[in-house]
Design a protein around this motif. Sequence first.
Motif, PDB file in Angstrom:
ATOM      1  N   GLY A 217       0.799  -1.225   0.000  1.00  0.00           N
ATOM      2  CA  GLY A 217       0.000   0.000   0.000  1.00  0.00           C
ATOM      3  C   GLY A 217       0.822   1.260   0.000  1.00  0.00           C
ATOM      4  O   GLY A 217       0.476   2.251  -0.648  1.00  0.00           O
ATOM      5  N   ASN A 218       1.922   1.252   0.706  1.00  0.00           N
ATOM      6  CA  ASN A 218       2.788   2.425   0.761  1.00  0.00           C
ATOM      7  C   ASN A 218       3.388   2.737  -0.607  1.00  0.00           C
ATOM      8  O   ASN A 218       3.441   3.891  -1.038  1.00  0.00           O
ATOM      9  CB  ASN A 218       3.912   2.182   1.775  1.00  0.00           C
ATOM     10  CG  ASN A 218       4.208   3.414   2.609  1.00  0.00           C
ATOM     11  OD1 ASN A 218       3.356   4.286   2.779  1.00  0.00           O
ATOM     12  ND2 ASN A 218       5.411   3.492   3.129  1.00  0.00           N
ATOM     13  N   ALA A 219       3.849   1.679  -1.300  1.00  0.00           N
ATOM     14  CA  ALA A 219       4.422   1.870  -2.631  1.00  0.00           C
ATOM     15  C   ALA A 219       3.374   2.388  -3.613  1.00  0.00           C
ATOM     16  O   ALA A 219       3.672   3.229  -4.477  1.00  0.00           O
ATOM     17  CB  ALA A 219       5.014   0.558  -3.136  1.00  0.00           C
ATOM     18  N   LEU A 220       2.146   1.924  -3.488  1.00  0.00           N
ATOM     19  CA  LEU A 220       1.075   2.378  -4.381  1.00  0.00           C
ATOM     20  C   LEU A 220       0.732   3.845  -4.122  1.00  0.00           C
ATOM     21  O   LEU A 220       0.467   4.608  -5.060  1.00  0.00           O
ATOM     22  CB  LEU A 220      -0.167   1.502  -4.212  1.00  0.00           C
ATOM     23  CG  LEU A 220      -0.023   0.047  -4.671  1.00  0.00           C
ATOM     24  CD1 LEU A 220      -1.312  -0.718  -4.414  1.00  0.00           C
ATOM     25  CD2 LEU A 220       0.349  -0.024  -6.157  1.00  0.00           C
ATOM     26  N   LEU A 221       0.726   4.252  -2.855  1.00  0.00           N
ATOM     27  CA  LEU A 221       0.470   5.662  -2.534  1.00  0.00           C
ATOM     28  C   LEU A 221       1.555   6.563  -3.142  1.00  0.00           C
ATOM     29  O   LEU A 221       1.251   7.619  -3.708  1.00  0.00           O
ATOM     30  CB  LEU A 221       0.423   5.858  -1.021  1.00  0.00           C
ATOM     31  CG  LEU A 221      -0.837   5.385  -0.296  1.00  0.00           C
ATOM     32  CD1 LEU A 221      -0.643   5.475   1.215  1.00  0.00           C
ATOM     33  CD2 LEU A 221      -2.049   6.210  -0.722  1.00  0.00           C
ATOM     34  N   ILE A 222       2.802   6.127  -3.041  1.00  0.00           N
ATOM     35  CA  ILE A 222       3.908   6.905  -3.612  1.00  0.00           C
ATOM     36  C   ILE A 222       3.780   6.967  -5.129  1.00  0.00           C
ATOM     37  O   ILE A 222       4.011   8.015  -5.751  1.00  0.00           O
ATOM     38  CB  ILE A 222       5.260   6.287  -3.212  1.00  0.00           C
ATOM     39  CG1 ILE A 222       5.434   6.367  -1.689  1.00  0.00           C
ATOM     40  CG2 ILE A 222       6.413   7.018  -3.907  1.00  0.00           C
ATOM     41  CD1 ILE A 222       6.627   5.595  -1.171  1.00  0.00           C
ATOM     42  N   THR A 223       3.393   5.847  -5.750  1.00  0.00           N
ATOM     43  CA  THR A 223       3.226   5.809  -7.208  1.00  0.00           C
ATOM     44  C   THR A 223       2.139   6.773  -7.656  1.00  0.00           C
ATOM     45  O   THR A 223       2.315   7.523  -8.630  1.00  0.00           O
ATOM     46  CB  THR A 223       2.868   4.381  -7.669  1.00  0.00           C
ATOM     47  OG1 THR A 223       3.922   3.488  -7.287  1.00  0.00           O
ATOM     48  CG2 THR A 223       2.680   4.331  -9.170  1.00  0.00           C
ATOM     49  N   ILE A 224       1.019   6.777  -6.952  1.00  0.00           N
ATOM     50  CA  ILE A 224      -0.082   7.687  -7.294  1.00  0.00           C
ATOM     51  C   ILE A 224       0.359   9.138  -7.133  1.00  0.00           C
ATOM     52  O   ILE A 224       0.125   9.980  -8.010  1.00  0.00           O
ATOM     53  CB  ILE A 224      -1.318   7.389  -6.413  1.00  0.00           C
ATOM     54  CG1 ILE A 224      -1.889   6.012  -6.742  1.00  0.00           C
ATOM     55  CG2 ILE A 224      -2.383   8.467  -6.607  1.00  0.00           C
ATOM     56  CD1 ILE A 224      -2.950   5.544  -5.761  1.00  0.00           C
ATOM     57  N   ALA A 225       1.003   9.429  -6.014  1.00  0.00           N
ATOM     58  CA  ALA A 225       1.430  10.805  -5.753  1.00  0.00           C
ATOM     59  C   ALA A 225       2.417  11.282  -6.807  1.00  0.00           C
ATOM     60  O   ALA A 225       2.284  12.396  -7.351  1.00  0.00           O
ATOM     61  CB  ALA A 225       2.060  10.896  -4.358  1.00  0.00           C
ATOM     62  N   TYR A 226       3.407  10.456  -7.110  1.00  0.00           N
ATOM     63  CA  TYR A 226       4.428  10.862  -8.088  1.00  0.00           C
ATOM     64  C   TYR A 226       3.833  11.031  -9.477  1.00  0.00           C
ATOM     65  O   TYR A 226       4.108  12.036 -10.159  1.00  0.00           O
ATOM     66  CB  TYR A 226       5.552   9.824  -8.125  1.00  0.00           C
ATOM     67  CG  TYR A 226       6.533  10.067  -9.259  1.00  0.00           C
ATOM     68  CD1 TYR A 226       7.408  11.144  -9.210  1.00  0.00           C
ATOM     69  CD2 TYR A 226       6.557   9.245 -10.379  1.00  0.00           C
ATOM     70  CE1 TYR A 226       8.305  11.393 -10.239  1.00  0.00           C
ATOM     71  CE2 TYR A 226       7.448   9.481 -11.415  1.00  0.00           C
ATOM     72  CZ  TYR A 226       8.314  10.549 -11.341  1.00  0.00           C
ATOM     73  OH  TYR A 226       9.188  10.798 -12.377  1.00  0.00           O
ATOM     74  N   SER A 227       3.038  10.067  -9.919  1.00  0.00           N
ATOM     75  CA  SER A 227       2.502  10.127 -11.279  1.00  0.00           C
ATOM     76  C   SER A 227       1.597  11.340 -11.473  1.00  0.00           C
ATOM     77  O   SER A 227       1.634  11.987 -12.525  1.00  0.00           O
ATOM     78  CB  SER A 227       1.742   8.837 -11.602  1.00  0.00           C
ATOM     79  OG  SER A 227       0.689   8.615 -10.678  1.00  0.00           O
ATOM     80  N   VAL A 228       0.808  11.668 -10.476  1.00  0.00           N
ATOM     81  CA  VAL A 228      -0.090  12.827 -10.581  1.00  0.00           C
ATOM     82  C   VAL A 228       0.695  14.125 -10.465  1.00  0.00           C
ATOM     83  O   VAL A 228       0.450  15.095 -11.189  1.00  0.00           O
ATOM     84  CB  VAL A 228      -1.187  12.752  -9.495  1.00  0.00           C
ATOM     85  CG1 VAL A 228      -2.027  14.033  -9.491  1.00  0.00           C
ATOM     86  CG2 VAL A 228      -2.080  11.544  -9.722  1.00  0.00           C
TER      87      VAL A 228
END
Length: 393
Positions: A184-195
């Motif tokens: 979940g932590n990696a997915l949150l970082i991925t969403i934040a970075y991509s946006v």
Amino acid sequence: MMSNWASITYVLCVAPLCWLMSTRGLRVGVVTCVVLVATGGIIRIISFTTDSDEFFTVTCHIAAVLNGIAGPLIMSTPPMIAAEWFPPKERTTAMAACQLMTGLGMAGSYLEALVVRAPTTGVTSSQIKSDIRKLLYFYAGVGVALLIAILVYFPKKPPTPPSITSSVERLNFKISLRKLIRNGNALLITIAYSVCASVPVSWLSVLNFSLYDLGMHQDDAMWVGLSAILVAGAISLSLARLTDLVYGHIKVSLMAFMIISLCCFYWFYLLTVGAIVITKGQIFSSVVIGISFNFATTPLFFEMSVECSYPCPEIIVAGLLTGAMNFIELVFLFMFLIPDIGYKWVTYVLLSTGSLSIIPVLLMKEDYSRSNIDRNVGSRTPREVPDLHINFL
């Protein structure tokens, strides 16, 4: 479409190319990358053997696709290079240095306006065509020179591992994907970075359209874009070095950089709607500072994502981040194909994406799994360190 081919091919090719890098190593990936770039440069100048504009257009699209395929190898390798070649206290700095080099390449593209004349009174289409040919000959030469340099000398790895974790075997491709999807932590970082990063990066490739509505033309846009990239590289490198020296504060740094960037994009929005008097100084400042601090978040996002995903390979983690980012870029650039859409909507997208990306950062937890290992056992010899790979599995 010339800009959008990079995002389209990135999304399609990021998985197989990350698999190639994770299984065959850094050198194979880098050689593949420069072969694609050099081939793209050569293909474009082949069209000069004819006077067909249609043939030239086709070769330009093919070259854009080849450059796009090389994209995952360019954008996803910095964490892998940092992990394999640099000690823990230099890894974020190394990623920022890679980003700075990429930025210098982008800055060079803005200098095209010094080579290719604008279509003004007294300038013929044949003169512009001649200028473009000179530029593309130069690009082909750079691509071939890089290919020769890489083939002559590019080591697979350093003679001595710079850290304990750099010598630890990573998980395989399939297991890594499963772990990342469940993290979940990696997915949150991925969403934040991509946006956060996707729209500003794409905006730079079409910046002249937004500035044209503010009364700035090709030469002005060149200097704004050039200044933004150069300042962004310098600030990113400086802040990344500070992050390496002050260990354990990536989340706070990310929040600060994102808020500063968002404030500058709001400043640019006020200029576009006429809420404040438009001046070149304000346009320069809002764009340059906004882009600079936005770019400064990239090495921090990469470092945080790699840390919380360890022992997944750095190239796969970076591929996930950049693949998601390029998907959003793809959607953003396709918007420009909508008839009569204009360009003022871009500022609304900049504000909305900048605001929304802050939410996942607030929710994510700082996790320094990899660095904790290196910093706790970094002073011990490899024989004194337990088999970390077996423990992780």
